[in-house]
Design a protein around this motif. Structure first.
Motif, PDB file in Angstrom:
ATOM      1  N   GLY A   1      25.963  94.318 -21.488  1.00 46.50           N
ATOM      2  CA  GLY A   1      24.410  94.479 -21.783  1.00 46.50           C
ATOM      3  C   GLY A   1      23.912  93.813 -20.542  1.00 46.50           C
ATOM      4  N   GLY A   2      24.165  93.672 -19.489  1.00 49.34           N
ATOM      5  CA  GLY A   2      23.541  93.269 -18.055  1.00 49.34           C
ATOM      6  C   GLY A   2      22.395  93.796 -18.702  1.00 49.34           C
ATOM      7  N   THR A   3      21.715  95.184 -18.958  1.00 49.92           N
ATOM      8  CA  THR A   3      21.151  96.012 -18.826  1.00 49.92           C
ATOM      9  C   THR A   3      19.937  95.989 -19.968  1.00 49.92           C
ATOM     10  N   GLY A   4      20.165  95.120 -20.648  1.00 45.42           N
ATOM     11  CA  GLY A   4      19.289  94.973 -22.168  1.00 45.42           C
ATOM     12  C   GLY A   4      18.668  94.199 -22.113  1.00 45.42           C
ATOM     13  N   THR A   5      17.480  93.525 -23.292  1.00 46.93           N
ATOM     14  CA  THR A   5      16.715  92.396 -23.113  1.00 46.93           C
ATOM     15  C   THR A   5      17.572  91.126 -22.651  1.00 46.93           C
ATOM     16  N   LEU A   6      18.293  90.769 -22.905  1.00 43.00           N
ATOM     17  CA  LEU A   6      18.755  88.886 -22.851  1.00 43.00           C
ATOM     18  C   LEU A   6      19.641  89.515 -22.068  1.00 43.00           C
ATOM     19  N   GLY A   7      20.156  90.530 -21.648  1.00 43.46           N
ATOM     20  CA  GLY A   7      21.050  90.252 -20.271  1.00 43.46           C
ATOM     21  C   GLY A   7      20.418  90.687 -18.782  1.00 43.46           C
TER      22      GLY A   7
ATOM     23  N   VAL B   1      27.797  94.366 -13.198  1.00 44.83           N
ATOM     24  CA  VAL B   1      26.833  94.899 -14.231  1.00 44.83           C
ATOM     25  C   VAL B   1      27.536  95.688 -15.442  1.00 44.83           C
ATOM     26  N   LEU B   2      28.230  95.807 -16.096  1.00 48.65           N
ATOM     27  CA  LEU B   2      28.767  96.506 -17.065  1.00 48.65           C
ATOM     28  C   LEU B   2      27.754  97.011 -18.374  1.00 48.65           C
ATOM     29  N   SER B   3      27.748  98.568 -17.905  1.00 45.33           N
ATOM     30  CA  SER B   3      26.634  99.581 -18.502  1.00 45.33           C
ATOM     31  C   SER B   3      27.582 100.460 -19.025  1.00 45.33           C
ATOM     32  N   ARG B   4      26.959 101.273 -20.457  1.00 46.69           N
ATOM     33  CA  ARG B   4      27.433 103.307 -20.244  1.00 46.69           C
ATOM     34  C   ARG B   4      26.779 104.131 -19.085  1.00 46.69           C
ATOM     35  N   ARG B   5      26.043 103.642 -18.759  1.00 44.53           N
ATOM     36  CA  ARG B   5      24.820 104.873 -16.991  1.00 44.53           C
ATOM     37  C   ARG B   5      25.192 104.537 -16.271  1.00 44.53           C
ATOM     38  N   PRO B   6      25.305 105.308 -15.436  1.00 45.18           N
ATOM     39  CA  PRO B   6      25.725 104.614 -13.784  1.00 45.18           C
ATOM     40  C   PRO B   6      24.600 104.224 -13.427  1.00 45.18           C
TER      41      PRO B   6
ATOM     42  N   CYS C   1      26.745  90.143 -23.924  1.00 42.67           N
ATOM     43  CA  CYS C   1      25.501  90.272 -24.431  1.00 42.67           C
ATOM     44  C   CYS C   1      25.282  91.709 -24.895  1.00 42.67           C
ATOM     45  N   ALA C   2      26.445  92.585 -24.281  1.00 40.86           N
ATOM     46  CA  ALA C   2      26.092  94.075 -25.008  1.00 40.86           C
ATOM     47  C   ALA C   2      26.369  93.499 -26.814  1.00 40.86           C
ATOM     48  N   THR C   3      25.272  94.738 -27.361  1.00 43.53           N
ATOM     49  CA  THR C   3      25.129  95.050 -29.078  1.00 43.53           C
ATOM     50  C   THR C   3      25.652  96.794 -29.409  1.00 43.53           C
ATOM     51  N   THR C   4      26.258  96.817 -30.458  1.00 37.55           N
ATOM     52  CA  THR C   4      26.221  98.162 -30.926  1.00 37.55           C
ATOM     53  C   THR C   4      25.313  98.030 -31.384  1.00 37.55           C
ATOM     54  N   ILE C   5      24.401  97.425 -31.805  1.00 39.29           N
ATOM     55  CA  ILE C   5      24.050  97.196 -33.404  1.00 39.29           C
ATOM     56  C   ILE C   5      24.767  97.752 -34.687  1.00 39.29           C
TER      57      ILE C   5
ATOM     58  N   VAL D   1      24.917  92.890 -42.879  1.00 40.56           N
ATOM     59  CA  VAL D   1      26.565  93.914 -42.280  1.00 40.56           C
ATOM     60  C   VAL D   1      26.227  93.298 -40.870  1.00 40.56           C
ATOM     61  N   TYR D   2      24.997  93.128 -39.659  1.00 42.53           N
ATOM     62  CA  TYR D   2      25.261  92.968 -38.581  1.00 42.53           C
ATOM     63  C   TYR D   2      25.753  91.518 -38.280  1.00 42.53           C
ATOM     64  N   TYR D   3      24.778  90.610 -39.526  1.00 42.90           N
ATOM     65  CA  TYR D   3      25.743  89.063 -39.171  1.00 42.90           C
ATOM     66  C   TYR D   3      26.673  89.116 -38.930  1.00 42.90           C
TER      67      TYR D   3
ATOM     68  N   ALA E   1      21.574  82.363 -31.324  1.00 46.07           N
ATOM     69  CA  ALA E   1      20.099  82.054 -30.672  1.00 46.07           C
ATOM     70  C   ALA E   1      18.673  82.618 -31.985  1.00 46.07           C
ATOM     71  N   THR E   2      17.777  82.650 -32.295  1.00 42.97           N
ATOM     72  CA  THR E   2      17.304  82.686 -33.061  1.00 42.97           C
ATOM     73  C   THR E   2      16.456  83.951 -32.643  1.00 42.97           C
ATOM     74  N   GLN E   3      16.061  85.426 -33.698  1.00 38.87           N
ATOM     75  CA  GLN E   3      15.448  86.012 -32.768  1.00 38.87           C
ATOM     76  C   GLN E   3      14.355  85.830 -31.523  1.00 38.87           C
TER      77      GLN E   3
ATOM     78  N   ASP F   1      10.807  89.695 -28.097  1.00 38.86           N
ATOM     79  CA  ASP F   1      10.900  90.966 -28.022  1.00 38.86           C
ATOM     80  C   ASP F   1      11.011  91.504 -29.820  1.00 38.86           C
ATOM     81  N   LEU F   2      12.062  90.942 -30.106  1.00 38.00           N
ATOM     82  CA  LEU F   2      12.433  92.062 -31.621  1.00 38.00           C
ATOM     83  C   LEU F   2      11.184  91.917 -31.923  1.00 38.00           C
ATOM     84  N   ILE F   3       9.995  90.896 -32.000  1.00 42.20           N
ATOM     85  CA  ILE F   3       9.390  90.335 -33.709  1.00 42.20           C
ATOM     86  C   ILE F   3       8.514  91.127 -33.158  1.00 42.20           C
TER      87      ILE F   3
HETATM   88  N1  LIG Z   1      17.683  90.476 -30.403  1.00 43.44           N
HETATM   89  C1  LIG Z   1      17.271  89.386 -30.943  1.00 43.44           C
HETATM   90  O1  LIG Z   1      16.299  88.843 -31.272  1.00 43.44           O
HETATM   91  C2  LIG Z   1      18.535  88.449 -30.809  1.00 43.44           C
HETATM   92  C3  LIG Z   1      18.687  87.357 -31.097  1.00 43.44           C
HETATM   93  C4  LIG Z   1      20.060  86.082 -30.920  1.00 43.44           C
HETATM   94  C5  LIG Z   1      21.028  86.716 -30.545  1.00 43.44           C
HETATM   95  N2  LIG Z   1      20.937  88.032 -30.205  1.00 43.44           N
HETATM   96  C6  LIG Z   1      22.163  88.868 -29.553  1.00 43.44           C
HETATM   97  O2  LIG Z   1      22.256  89.321 -28.061  1.00 43.44           O
HETATM   98  C7  LIG Z   1      22.429  89.919 -27.407  1.00 43.44           C
HETATM   99  C8  LIG Z   1      21.398  90.994 -26.367  1.00 43.44           C
HETATM  100  O3  LIG Z   1      20.659  91.419 -27.492  1.00 43.44           O
HETATM  101  P1  LIG Z   1      19.838  92.234 -26.403  1.00 43.44           P
HETATM  102  O4  LIG Z   1      18.572  92.160 -27.886  1.00 43.44           O
HETATM  103  O5  LIG Z   1      19.142  91.841 -25.449  1.00 43.44           O
HETATM  104  O6  LIG Z   1      20.909  93.627 -26.986  1.00 43.44           O
HETATM  105  P2  LIG Z   1      19.977  94.853 -26.237  1.00 43.44           P
HETATM  106  O7  LIG Z   1      18.746  95.077 -25.313  1.00 43.44           O
HETATM  107  O8  LIG Z   1      19.622  95.907 -27.551  1.00 43.44           O
HETATM  108  O9  LIG Z   1      21.092  95.700 -25.275  1.00 43.44           O
HETATM  109  C9  LIG Z   1      21.894  96.078 -25.860  1.00 43.44           C
HETATM  110  C10 LIG Z   1      22.874  95.966 -24.399  1.00 43.44           C
HETATM  111  O10 LIG Z   1      24.238  96.380 -25.418  1.00 43.44           O
HETATM  112  C11 LIG Z   1      25.098  97.877 -23.854  1.00 43.44           C
HETATM  113  N3  LIG Z   1      25.347  97.755 -24.574  1.00 43.44           N
HETATM  114  C12 LIG Z   1      25.287  99.314 -25.644  1.00 43.44           C
HETATM  115  N4  LIG Z   1      25.826  99.525 -26.443  1.00 43.44           N
HETATM  116  C13 LIG Z   1      27.076  99.318 -25.300  1.00 43.44           C
HETATM  117  C14 LIG Z   1      28.726 100.332 -25.459  1.00 43.44           C
HETATM  118  N5  LIG Z   1      29.269 100.893 -26.035  1.00 43.44           N
HETATM  119  N6  LIG Z   1      29.392  99.743 -24.333  1.00 43.44           N
HETATM  120  C15 LIG Z   1      29.347  98.660 -23.025  1.00 43.44           C
HETATM  121  N7  LIG Z   1      27.836  98.022 -23.099  1.00 43.44           N
HETATM  122  C16 LIG Z   1      26.671  98.627 -24.584  1.00 43.44           C
HETATM  123  C17 LIG Z   1      23.677  98.246 -23.675  1.00 43.44           C
HETATM  124  O11 LIG Z   1      23.960  98.860 -21.888  1.00 43.44           O
HETATM  125  P3  LIG Z   1      24.025 100.282 -22.271  1.00 43.44           P
HETATM  126  O12 LIG Z   1      22.765 101.071 -22.245  1.00 43.44           O
HETATM  127  O13 LIG Z   1      23.095 100.711 -20.292  1.00 43.44           O
HETATM  128  O14 LIG Z   1      25.092 100.629 -22.016  1.00 43.44           O
HETATM  129  C18 LIG Z   1      22.787  97.349 -23.339  1.00 43.44           C
HETATM  130  O15 LIG Z   1      22.674  96.520 -22.131  1.00 43.44           O
HETATM  131  C19 LIG Z   1      22.709  90.805 -28.980  1.00 43.44           C
HETATM  132  O16 LIG Z   1      24.841  90.827 -28.539  1.00 43.44           O
HETATM  133  C20 LIG Z   1      22.997  90.147 -29.639  1.00 43.44           C
HETATM  134  O17 LIG Z   1      23.129  90.573 -31.143  1.00 43.44           O
HETATM  135  C21 LIG Z   1      19.753  88.931 -30.344  1.00 43.44           C
END
Ligand SMILES: NC(=O)c1ccc[n+]([C@@H]2O[C@H](COP(=O)([O-])OP(=O)(O)OC[C@H]3O[C@@H](n4cnc5c(N)ncnc54)[C@H](OP(=O)(O)O)[C@@H]3O)[C@@H](O)[C@H]2O)c1
Length: 278
Positions: free
Chosen positions: A28-34, A50-55, A90-94, A132-134, A156-158, A161-163
């Motif tokens: 999840g190195g391309t995501g908000t936290l990662g 960085v691990l990502s599904r994309r090149p 840090c990856a999440t499939t939500i 269910v996600y929790y 961590a709490t929310q 960015d999410l709010i």
């Molecule tokens: N957001 C919050 O408020 C919050 C609060 C506390 C904890 N967290 C936790 O923090 C973590 C990161 O959250 P975030 O908000 O940063 O998430 P995010 O911005 O939605 O990013 C999700 C990441 O997961 C990667 N990903 C998704 N499906 C994947 C798959 N099948 N294989 C490999 N990589 C995959 C995506 O990478 P690509 O699209 O590049 O593949 C993307 O980098 C999560 O575990 C979340 O539960 C989040």
């Protein structure tokens, strides 16, 4: 539990040179936290993958390595974990998919024969709010802690960015919905990234103290503040939803007022992202 201050990155003594020299895989190195974790580790001279599904995007010259892989299918994951000293997950499939994804990651590590430090991010209240996600996140914690590998888990709490995103997603509606009777304690994703990077350096710590933002605020008020910062005039409609999940939110199961260690407030977050007038 006492909150421990982030440690500096030149403290390689705890992990030993060998682990410190190996790359850190950030799923999840391309995501908000990662992406913030990647930046912090790179800035301190750590080799990052960085691990990502994309090149890798064309023209990306950042000083990290890139692994294309999918934790939902397992494709590319064996190569991604090869030779790493730590993994920040840090990856999440939500969704429920996070459980299988985390299992795939751990299975790939086992196949590789390596013993990297697994640093996992989870959410405050995963054991109190029956969302269910929790529940899935709680299951991922158990997979990480039971993998037979060195591990650290931070809840961590929310994120701010999410709010903001919840409000922005409703920009086409004539009213903006907020959760009635629910408070949030949003935290800056950059500060959470600091903490995760410190855990990489500090070495396996098990379940560390929860991390929450500096203020607990009513969702209606956070929503109004966001609309004001965006220059959008809309009535805010509080929704009081039925069911155990929303009851648990109203009871504050996702809050950690005793660990309000984040410093950046939601207002500061918004101000930093609002272009100056004129
Ligand atoms: N957001 C919050 O408020 C919050 C609060 C506390 C904890 N967290 C936790 O923090 C973590 C990161 O959250 P975030 O908000 O940063 O998430 P995010 O911005 O939605 O990013 C999700 C990441 O997961 C990667 N990903 C998704 N499906 C994947 C798959 N099948 N294989 C490999 N990589 C995959 C995506 O990478 P690509 O699209 O590049 O593949 C993307 O980098 C999560 O575990 C979340 O539960 C989040």
């Amino acid at each position: 539990m006492e909150h421990r201050e982030p440690v500096e990155f030149d403290d390689a003594a705890n992990t030993g040179r060998r682990d410190a020299d190996r790359p850190v895989l950030v799923t999840g190195g391309t995501g908000t936290l990662g992406r913030r974790v990647v930046r912090r580790l790179s800035a301190k001279g750590r080799a990052v993958r960085v691990l990502s599904r994309r090149p890798r995007p064309a023209g990306d010259r950042e000083p990290y390595d890139w692994a294309t892989g999918d934790l939902s299918t397992g494709e590319g994951i064996d190569a991604a974990v090869e030779g790493v000293g730590a993994i920040v997950h840090c990856a999440t499939t939500i969704g429920r998919g996070d459980v299988a994804a985390t299992r795939r990651l751990v299975d790939a590590v086992r196949r590789s024969g390596g013993g990297p430090h697994l640093v996992h991010i989870s959410i405050v209240g995963v054991d109190r709010v029956p969302f269910v996600y929790y529940r899935a996140k709680l299951a991922t914690e158990r997979i990480v802690a039971g993998a037979g590998l060195p591990w650290s888990i931070l809840r961590a709490t929310q994120f701010h960015d999410l709010i903001a995103r919840i409000v922005d997603a409703q920009r086409r509606l004539p009213v903006t919905l907020a959760l009635g009777g629910v408070r949030f304690q949003p935290v800056d994703a950059g500060e959470v990234a600091d903490r995760l990077a410190a855990l990489v350096v500090g070495g396996p710590a098990g379940r560390v103290p929860d991390m929450g933002g500096p203020q607990v605020r009513d969702h209606r008020e956070l929503t109004r503040t966001t609309l004001r910062a965006r220059g959008r005039r809309r009535p805010v409609l509080p929704l009081r939803l039925p069911g155990a999940v929303f009851r648990a939110y109203r009871e504050g199961g996702h809050l950690t007022p005793d660990h309000a260690v984040g410093r950046v407030t939601y207002d500061e977050y918004l101000a930093a992202r609002t272009p100056p007038a004129g």
